[in-house]
Design an enzyme around this catalytic site. Structure first.
Site, short mmCIF file in Angstrom:
data_model
loop_
_atom_site.label_atom_id
_atom_site.label_comp_id
_atom_site.label_asym_id
_atom_site.label_seq_id
_atom_site.Cartn_x
_atom_site.Cartn_y
_atom_site.Cartn_z
N HIS A 335 47.71 30.60 4.66
CA HIS A 335 46.60 31.43 4.16
C HIS A 335 47.10 32.57 3.27
O HIS A 335 48.30 32.89 3.23
CB HIS A 335 45.82 32.01 5.34
CG HIS A 335 46.63 32.90 6.24
ND1 HIS A 335 46.95 34.20 5.93
CD2 HIS A 335 47.17 32.67 7.47
CE1 HIS A 335 47.66 34.74 6.91
NE2 HIS A 335 47.81 33.82 7.85
N CYS A 354 51.68 31.78 11.49
CA CYS A 354 51.10 31.18 10.29
C CYS A 354 52.09 31.24 9.13
O CYS A 354 53.12 31.91 9.19
CB CYS A 354 49.82 31.91 9.91
SG CYS A 354 48.47 31.66 11.08
#
Length: 413
Positions: A335, A354
């Site tokens: 992201h 992440c």
């Protein structure tokens, strides 16, 4: 006056000789000819010629259909069979109310017919069967029956959707609304095919998820078709499928991106050619990113990420994470990141697991690395993480089945 005969013999009336002429003779001749023709060569009117009596006898064959005519609540598997006695089956046709014919096969030298698969639930079927005996004489039978109406049902919720264009790593994934205790029956009612053709195999994750994939990633341009024929399948005792569905999707260009947690760089390879190298920030020590092959399963232009939903308590709650794409069901995303500072990317692993790419708040700048990657990614694209100080992601975590060797993927569960 009486005249006496000269010779003394009694007087007799003379008869004219018949010469065979006139209308009466023609009529009589026709009748005699007709009698002769009907009676056969021996002149006996109405007598059956020798060797022909068997033609009028009934067939010795008999057709037996199970279930009986008019039966209701019939089981969808194992109940239907057609048998020929003292003969062999010549034809068997089984149709539902829509006229769809059920395929089947004969066995026992043509004495037994059974359907190839299961029947649909809550469906009326007609059966027309013909058998012949050793003399070729036919015997026919017609019946109809209705299958059971299930009280408990299940369906399969599939990914991807019909008509989608996806990346080369997208499996066909089916989640069932009830746990399956007869996986063989359920998997046998599901077919996945590819054009160009390639072997495709299914693998169960637990009792409610079945994924299909080829040995290697799909080839770009492949058309994949999923056929669900679950109507009437008993997935667990007393629980029946109700679904008949066909969906197709297309594989787009090949894009595989490799994240190197050690060098903190990601290389994007499209159709065999490197198209971009992007600085990244992976999981920090203690919250490292999983290694292994992952697949993009969701895309969100903006989403909220709250640590409490993935076991990190109140460590973070970011309400406007831009350009977010899910890699695992446990919460791994790749992201956009606007809060760590541009200098972090390519230099330091700072996330909670992440993969972060530099972005602007709100995601409005299309020139950022995160915006570019988001715009150039499809659901089903592969993201590989290597050199992270963590274990390889589990095959059932997201669409990570590519981490399971092909032999294990095909092995009996």
């Amino acid at each position: 006056m009486n005249v006496q005969p000269i010779s003394g013999e009694p007087a007799r009336r003379r008869r004219r000789p018949w010469r065979g002429g006139g209308p009466l003779a023609l009529a009589l001749g026709s009748v005699l000819l007709l009698v002769s023709a009907c009676g056969g060569g021996d002149g006996a009117a109405g007598k059956q010629p020798a060797g022909k009596a068997g033609d009028r006898a009934a067939s010795q064959a008999a057709v037996v259909i199970e279930p009986k005519n008019g039966a209701d609540g019939v089981a969808t598997s194992g109940a239907l069979k057609v048998t020929a006695r003292q003969g062999r089956l010549k034809s068997v046709k089984v149709k539902d109310a829509k006229g769809t014919e059920i395929e089947g096969k004969t066995a026992g030298g043509g004495t037994l017919w059974q359907p190839n698969g299961h029947l649909g639930a809550s469906t009326t079927y007609t059966v027309d069967a013909i058998a012949v005996d050793s003399q070729g004489r036919e015997a026919a039978e017609h019946t109809s029956f209705t299958t059971l109406v299930p009280k408990n049902t299940f369906i399969g919720q599939y990914t991807p959707e019909n008509g989608e264009r996806v990346g080369v790593g997208m499996p066909v994934s089916i989640r069932f609304t009830r746990g399956i205790t007869d996986p063989k029956a359920v998997e046998g009612a599901i077919k996945v095919t590819a054009e160009p053709s390639v072997p495709v195999e299914g693998h169960w994750f637990g009792n409610d998820r079945l994924d299909f994939r080829p040995e290697k990633y799909w080839a770009a341009g492949t058309k994949v078709t999923l056929k669900l024929d679950l109507n009437g399948i008993e997935g667990r005792p007393g629980v029946y499928g109700t679904q008949t569905k066909e969906v197709s999707f297309t594989v787009g260009r090949s894009q595989v991106s490799t994240v190197d947690a050690a060098s903190k760089m990601m290389t994007v390879v499209r159709d065999g050619r490197t198209v971009k190298t992007i600085p990244i920030s992976a999981g920090a020590p203690g919250t490292e990113t999983y290694n292994g092959q992952m697949v993009i399963s969701e895309k969100h232009a903006v989403t909220r990420m709250n640590g409490e939903t993935v076991g990190f308590g109140g460590e973070y709650d970011i309400k406007d994470v831009p350009h977010a794409m899910r890699l695992s069901s446990s919460g791994t995303f790749i992201h956009g990141n606007y809060w760590s500072g541009k200098q972090t990317f390519g230099e330091r692993n700072a996330s909670h697991g992440c993969v972060g790419l530099f972005d602007q708040r709100g995601g409005g700048d299309s020139a950022t690395p995160a915006a570019w990657f988001y715009d150039n990614s499809l659901l089903g694209d592969v993201v590989i993480v290597k050199n992270s100080h963590d274990r390889t992601i589990r095959p059932d975590n997201g669409f990570s089945g590519w981490n399971l060797p092909w032999a294990q993927w095909k092995a009996d569960r």
